[in-house]
Write a protein that holds these residues in place. Structure first.
Motif, PDB file in Angstrom:
ATOM      1  N   PRO A   1      -7.673   9.778  -7.055  1.00  0.00           N
ATOM      2  CA  PRO A   1      -7.611   8.312  -7.011  1.00  0.00           C
ATOM      3  C   PRO A   1      -6.573   7.829  -5.993  1.00  0.00           C
ATOM      4  N   ARG A   2      -6.860   6.702  -5.380  1.00  0.00           N
ATOM      5  CA  ARG A   2      -5.962   6.113  -4.381  1.00  0.00           C
ATOM      6  C   ARG A   2      -4.891   5.290  -5.083  1.00  0.00           C
ATOM      7  N   ASN A   3      -3.634   5.465  -4.644  1.00  0.00           N
ATOM      8  CA  ASN A   3      -2.520   4.684  -5.195  1.00  0.00           C
ATOM      9  C   ASN A   3      -2.222   3.489  -4.302  1.00  0.00           C
ATOM     10  N   LYS A   4      -1.589   2.477  -4.873  1.00  0.00           N
ATOM     11  CA  LYS A   4      -1.256   1.264  -4.122  1.00  0.00           C
ATOM     12  C   LYS A   4      -0.395   1.588  -2.913  1.00  0.00           C
ATOM     13  N   GLY A   6      -0.966   3.259  -0.446  1.00  0.00           N
ATOM     14  CA  GLY A   6      -1.136   4.612   0.076  1.00  0.00           C
ATOM     15  C   GLY A   6      -0.034   5.566  -0.345  1.00  0.00           C
ATOM     16  N   ASN A   7       0.695   5.242  -1.403  1.00  0.00           N
ATOM     17  CA  ASN A   7       1.767   6.113  -1.884  1.00  0.00           C
ATOM     18  C   ASN A   7       1.192   7.384  -2.492  1.00  0.00           C
ATOM     19  N   GLN A   8       1.990   8.452  -2.484  1.00  0.00           N
ATOM     20  CA  GLN A   8       1.539   9.728  -3.026  1.00  0.00           C
ATOM     21  C   GLN A   8       1.417   9.696  -4.543  1.00  0.00           C
ATOM     22  N   LYS A   9       2.288   8.950  -5.208  1.00  0.00           N
ATOM     23  CA  LYS A   9       2.269   8.856  -6.664  1.00  0.00           C
ATOM     24  C   LYS A   9       2.086   7.409  -7.086  1.00  0.00           C
ATOM     25  N   SER A  10       1.531   7.203  -8.263  1.00  0.00           N
ATOM     26  CA  SER A  10       1.406   5.851  -8.784  1.00  0.00           C
ATOM     27  C   SER A  10       2.733   5.440  -9.414  1.00  0.00           C
ATOM     28  N   ALA A  17       4.719  -1.454  -6.661  1.00  0.00           N
ATOM     29  CA  ALA A  17       4.504  -0.444  -5.623  1.00  0.00           C
ATOM     30  C   ALA A  17       4.807  -1.069  -4.267  1.00  0.00           C
ATOM     31  N   PHE A  18       5.521  -0.320  -3.411  1.00  0.00           N
ATOM     32  CA  PHE A  18       5.784  -0.807  -2.069  1.00  0.00           C
ATOM     33  C   PHE A  18       5.917   0.365  -1.109  1.00  0.00           C
ATOM     34  N   CYS A  33       4.296  -3.064   2.985  1.00  0.00           N
ATOM     35  CA  CYS A  33       3.209  -3.210   2.018  1.00  0.00           C
ATOM     36  C   CYS A  33       3.828  -3.399   0.639  1.00  0.00           C
ATOM     37  N   PHE A  34       3.295  -4.326  -0.136  1.00  0.00           N
ATOM     38  CA  PHE A  34       3.799  -4.594  -1.486  1.00  0.00           C
ATOM     39  C   PHE A  34       2.607  -4.821  -2.405  1.00  0.00           C
ATOM     40  N   GLU A  35       2.499  -4.005  -3.432  1.00  0.00           N
ATOM     41  CA  GLU A  35       1.403  -4.105  -4.399  1.00  0.00           C
ATOM     42  C   GLU A  35       0.029  -4.092  -3.719  1.00  0.00           C
TER      43      GLU A  35
END
Length: 74
Positions: A1-4, A6-10, A17-18, A33-35
């Motif tokens: 699954p893709r995280n917000k 493009g982060n490696q972890k959720s 997320a930023f 990038c933010f959320e």
């Protein structure tokens, strides 16, 4: 699954997320990038040389203001 953003972890629940990318000279521009929403980038044409700042409400996550401070020219 893709995280917000493009982060490696959720992110854990109740956290934002930023991702901030500083860029590389004139080759790759900086971005914020933010959320999963790109706040500043060369595509949006709202970045510049120096410090690129995005002010976000820490409770709601709402973007309040963006600005660039050119530290080279003074």
């Amino acid at each position: 699954p893709r995280n917000k953003c493009g982060n490696q972890k959720s992110c854990p629940q109740n956290y934002f997320a930023f991702k901030i990318i500083s860029g590389a000279a004139n080759v790759v521009g900086p971005s914020i990038c933010f959320e999963d929403l790109v706040l500043m980038s060369s595509v949006k044409n709202n970045i510049g040389r120096g410090l690129n700042i995005a002010l976000v409400n820490g409770t709601t996550g709402q973007l309040l203001k963006t600005n660039t401070f050119d530290m080279y020219s003074g």
